[in-house]
Design a protein around this motif. Structure first.
Motif, PDB file in Angstrom:
ATOM      1  N   CYS A  75       0.580  -0.870  -0.076  1.00 22.78           N
ATOM      2  CA  CYS A  75      -0.022   0.196   0.396  1.00 22.78           C
ATOM      3  C   CYS A  75       0.934   1.499   0.118  1.00 22.78           C
ATOM      4  O   CYS A  75       0.388   2.121  -1.037  1.00 22.78           O
ATOM      5  N   ARG A 116      -0.953   2.988  -4.021  1.00 20.81           N
ATOM      6  CA  ARG A 116      -1.492   4.243  -3.553  1.00 20.81           C
ATOM      7  C   ARG A 116      -1.817   5.137  -2.174  1.00 20.81           C
ATOM      8  O   ARG A 116      -2.358   6.120  -2.030  1.00 20.81           O
ATOM      9  N   GLY A 117      -0.974   4.698  -1.030  1.00 17.03           N
ATOM     10  CA  GLY A 117      -1.010   5.150  -0.465  1.00 17.03           C
ATOM     11  C   GLY A 117      -0.005   6.413  -0.059  1.00 17.03           C
ATOM     12  O   GLY A 117      -1.009   7.228   0.504  1.00 17.03           O
ATOM     13  N   TYR A 174     -10.655   1.587  -1.959  1.00 16.65           N
ATOM     14  CA  TYR A 174      -9.725   2.823  -2.036  1.00 16.65           C
ATOM     15  C   TYR A 174      -9.214   4.019  -0.683  1.00 16.65           C
ATOM     16  O   TYR A 174      -8.344   4.562  -0.737  1.00 16.65           O
ATOM     17  N   CYS A 193      -6.576   2.300   3.866  1.00 15.44           N
ATOM     18  CA  CYS A 193      -5.521   3.037   4.016  1.00 15.44           C
ATOM     19  C   CYS A 193      -4.539   2.845   4.692  1.00 15.44           C
ATOM     20  O   CYS A 193      -5.288   2.924   5.802  1.00 15.44           O
ATOM     21  N   TYR A 194      -3.393   1.997   4.480  1.00 16.55           N
ATOM     22  CA  TYR A 194      -2.566   1.679   5.537  1.00 16.55           C
ATOM     23  C   TYR A 194      -1.340   2.596   5.920  1.00 16.55           C
ATOM     24  O   TYR A 194      -1.315   3.242   5.261  1.00 16.55           O
ATOM     25  N   MET A 250      -5.330   9.688  -2.673  1.00 16.61           N
ATOM     26  CA  MET A 250      -7.136   9.100  -2.631  1.00 16.61           C
ATOM     27  C   MET A 250      -7.688   9.814  -4.047  1.00 16.61           C
ATOM     28  O   MET A 250      -8.667   8.955  -5.216  1.00 16.61           O
ATOM     29  N   SER A 287      -1.267  10.767   1.306  1.00 10.91           N
ATOM     30  CA  SER A 287      -2.472   9.878   1.105  1.00 10.91           C
ATOM     31  C   SER A 287      -3.659  10.642   0.632  1.00 10.91           C
ATOM     32  O   SER A 287      -4.276   9.520  -0.470  1.00 10.91           O
TER      33      SER A 287
END
Length: 204
Positions: free
Chosen positions: A47, A51-52, A93, A96-97, A165, A161
């Motif tokens: 992630c 994406r993160g 999505y 998130c981590y 998103m 982040s």
């Protein structure tokens, strides 16, 4: 439809465990030395790379894992990377981590970090996940200088982040529009079919 960035500096920092986020770096250090990471660690670093935080292609991460993991499985590895990057199979999505808070609840004293990122071993638990927040005096006591002995964060998770998103949201909207256009085109073509396209009817 996801337009990933390509930044060799960010990718290499991730591979080498030099992102400035201790939990991510500890996982990548374990991967490099043992060829294995717990599945939640794999989720987090995947992630983070995609994406993160770093917005790098999942394919870059999958290739790296393929070459490092002792238990590498081509199908499972690629499936997981597509899933964690929200490129396929999983579409939430907005979940998130966090490279800081997620692991804190499992290992509040940072034992895992202290093992795999030994330069941080003497930091108080208060700063083990966010060493850049440690006052200079605390850093000196721990025998470390952030930015010299251990890197500062390469990105600001709180900022990137949210930006990522938004990028994912745009990519998903573009995909929906493309799918809708394809569906309309298919319907139009089906309505325009001639009798010659119909299969012959059986005689009674």
């Amino acid at each position: 439809n996801v337009t990933w960035s390509s930044n060799a500096k960010l990718l290499n920092a991730w591979k080498e465990g030099k992102t400035g986020y201790p939990w991510v770096d500890a996982c990548m250090s374990q991967l490099q030395k043992e060829g294995w990471i717990h599945h939640l660690g794999r989720h987090a670093v995947a992630c983070f790379l995609t994406r993160g935080d770093l917005w790098q292609s999942w394919e870059e991460g999958a290739d790296h894992f393929e070459g490092q993991l002792l238990d590498a499985d081509y199908a499972l590895n690629n499936f997981n990377w597509m899933w964690l990057s929200c490129s396929g199979f999983f579409y939430q999505y907005f979940r998130c981590y966090s490279p800081v808070t997620f692991q804190k609840k499992n290992d509040p004293h940072g034992h895992f970090i202290r093992k795999w990122v030994p330069e941080l071993a003497n930091l108080p638990a208060k700063y083990i996940y966010e060493p850049w927040k440690a006052p200079i005096a605390i850093q000196k006591q721990a025998g470390i200088q952030i930015g010299v002995d251990y890197p500062k964060p390469i990105v600001d998770h709180a900022v990137v982040s949210k930006e990522n998103m938004n990028k994912m949201s745009l990519a998903y909207d573009a995909h929906k529009d493309k799918s809708a256009d394809s569906s309309k085109a298919a319907q139009k073509n089906s309505k325009g079919k001639s009798y010659m396209d119909e299969p012959p009817k059986k005689k009674a």
